[in-house]
Design a protein around this motif. Structure first.
Motif, PDB file in Angstrom:
ATOM      1  N   GLU A  47      54.044  40.464  42.551  1.00 33.32           N
ATOM      2  CA  GLU A  47      53.271  40.722  41.335  1.00 33.32           C
ATOM      3  C   GLU A  47      53.701  42.045  40.706  1.00 33.32           C
ATOM      4  O   GLU A  47      54.006  43.005  41.408  1.00 33.32           O
ATOM      5  CB  GLU A  47      51.790  40.791  41.705  1.00 33.32           C
ATOM      6  CG  GLU A  47      50.861  41.021  40.550  1.00 33.32           C
ATOM      7  CD  GLU A  47      49.414  41.055  41.020  1.00 33.32           C
ATOM      8  OE1 GLU A  47      48.815  42.137  40.989  1.00 33.32           O
ATOM      9  OE2 GLU A  47      48.899  39.998  41.416  1.00 33.32           O
ATOM     10  N   ALA A  49      52.189  44.786  37.962  1.00 33.66           N
ATOM     11  CA  ALA A  49      51.068  45.242  37.140  1.00 33.66           C
ATOM     12  C   ALA A  49      51.414  46.644  36.660  1.00 33.66           C
ATOM     13  O   ALA A  49      51.646  47.535  37.469  1.00 33.66           O
ATOM     14  CB  ALA A  49      49.776  45.253  37.946  1.00 33.66           C
ATOM     15  N   LYS A  50      51.458  46.778  35.334  1.00 36.75           N
ATOM     16  CA  LYS A  50      51.880  48.031  34.704  1.00 36.75           C
ATOM     17  C   LYS A  50      53.246  48.413  35.256  1.00 36.75           C
ATOM     18  O   LYS A  50      54.200  47.706  35.041  1.00 36.75           O
ATOM     19  CB  LYS A  50      50.835  49.115  34.857  1.00 36.75           C
ATOM     20  CG  LYS A  50      49.561  48.803  34.118  1.00 36.75           C
ATOM     21  CD  LYS A  50      48.620  49.963  34.121  1.00 36.75           C
ATOM     22  CE  LYS A  50      47.357  49.572  33.379  1.00 36.75           C
ATOM     23  NZ  LYS A  50      46.398  50.618  33.311  1.00 36.75           N
ATOM     24  N   ARG A  84      54.757  48.274  48.114  1.00 38.23           N
ATOM     25  CA  ARG A  84      54.671  48.581  46.682  1.00 38.23           C
ATOM     26  C   ARG A  84      55.830  49.482  46.265  1.00 38.23           C
ATOM     27  O   ARG A  84      56.215  50.377  47.007  1.00 38.23           O
ATOM     28  CB  ARG A  84      53.369  49.298  46.359  1.00 38.23           C
ATOM     29  CG  ARG A  84      52.164  48.422  46.444  1.00 38.23           C
ATOM     30  CD  ARG A  84      50.943  49.193  46.027  1.00 38.23           C
ATOM     31  NE  ARG A  84      49.801  48.300  46.032  1.00 38.23           N
ATOM     32  CZ  ARG A  84      48.562  48.710  46.041  1.00 38.23           C
ATOM     33  NH1 ARG A  84      48.285  49.998  46.034  1.00 38.23           N
ATOM     34  NH2 ARG A  84      47.584  47.850  46.041  1.00 38.23           N
TER      35      ARG A  84
END
Length: 131
Positions: A47, A49-50, A84
């Protein structure tokens, strides 16, 4: 400025060592490889996100052994895994591709066309422009 030099760098995480990774540049693509042996590709989630790329997955090693098994020790991690990375604006996330083969997830993220080096032609005065 760091994002201009390296548009993909790791976001600090307490569990980062559970998914060993490698990031490198090939031509105009950043390649992220993540060791994820024994994972079901359908349970891997990637994913964005931003400006954060998150890779997460689930693995239940206990489910693979018979109920009546007498366990002496367990070294294979089980549960939730996450990694991340912070992504710079120089990358074209919409063109990202992924593949999972032999326990390794590979993401290929192209550098945005507007951020790639390009040649600017130099013309002489022959074309009517001042030199």
């Amino acid at each position: 400025m760091m994002a201009r030099i390296n548009p993909l760098f790791e976001f600090p995480s307490a569990v980062s060592n559970t998914l060993p990774s490698e990031v490198y540049l090939v031509d105009d693509n950043f390649v992220v490889t993540v060791d994820m042996p024994g994972m079901d590709p359908e349970l891997i989630d990637v994913e964005v996100a931003k400006n954060t790329l998150t890779i997460s997955a689930q693995r239940d090693t206990a489910a693979a052994r018979p109920e009546e098994a007498r366990v002496f020790f367990v070294e294979r991690p089980s549960g939730s895994f996450r990694r991340r990375f912070v992504i710079g604006s120089d990358l074209d996330i919409s063109e990202t591709t992924s593949a999972y083969e032999n326990g390794v997830l590979t993401l290929t993220i192209p550098v945005a066309a507007s951020s790639r080096p390009r040649k600017i032609p130099v013309t002489g005065a022959a074309n009517g422009l001042p030199a």
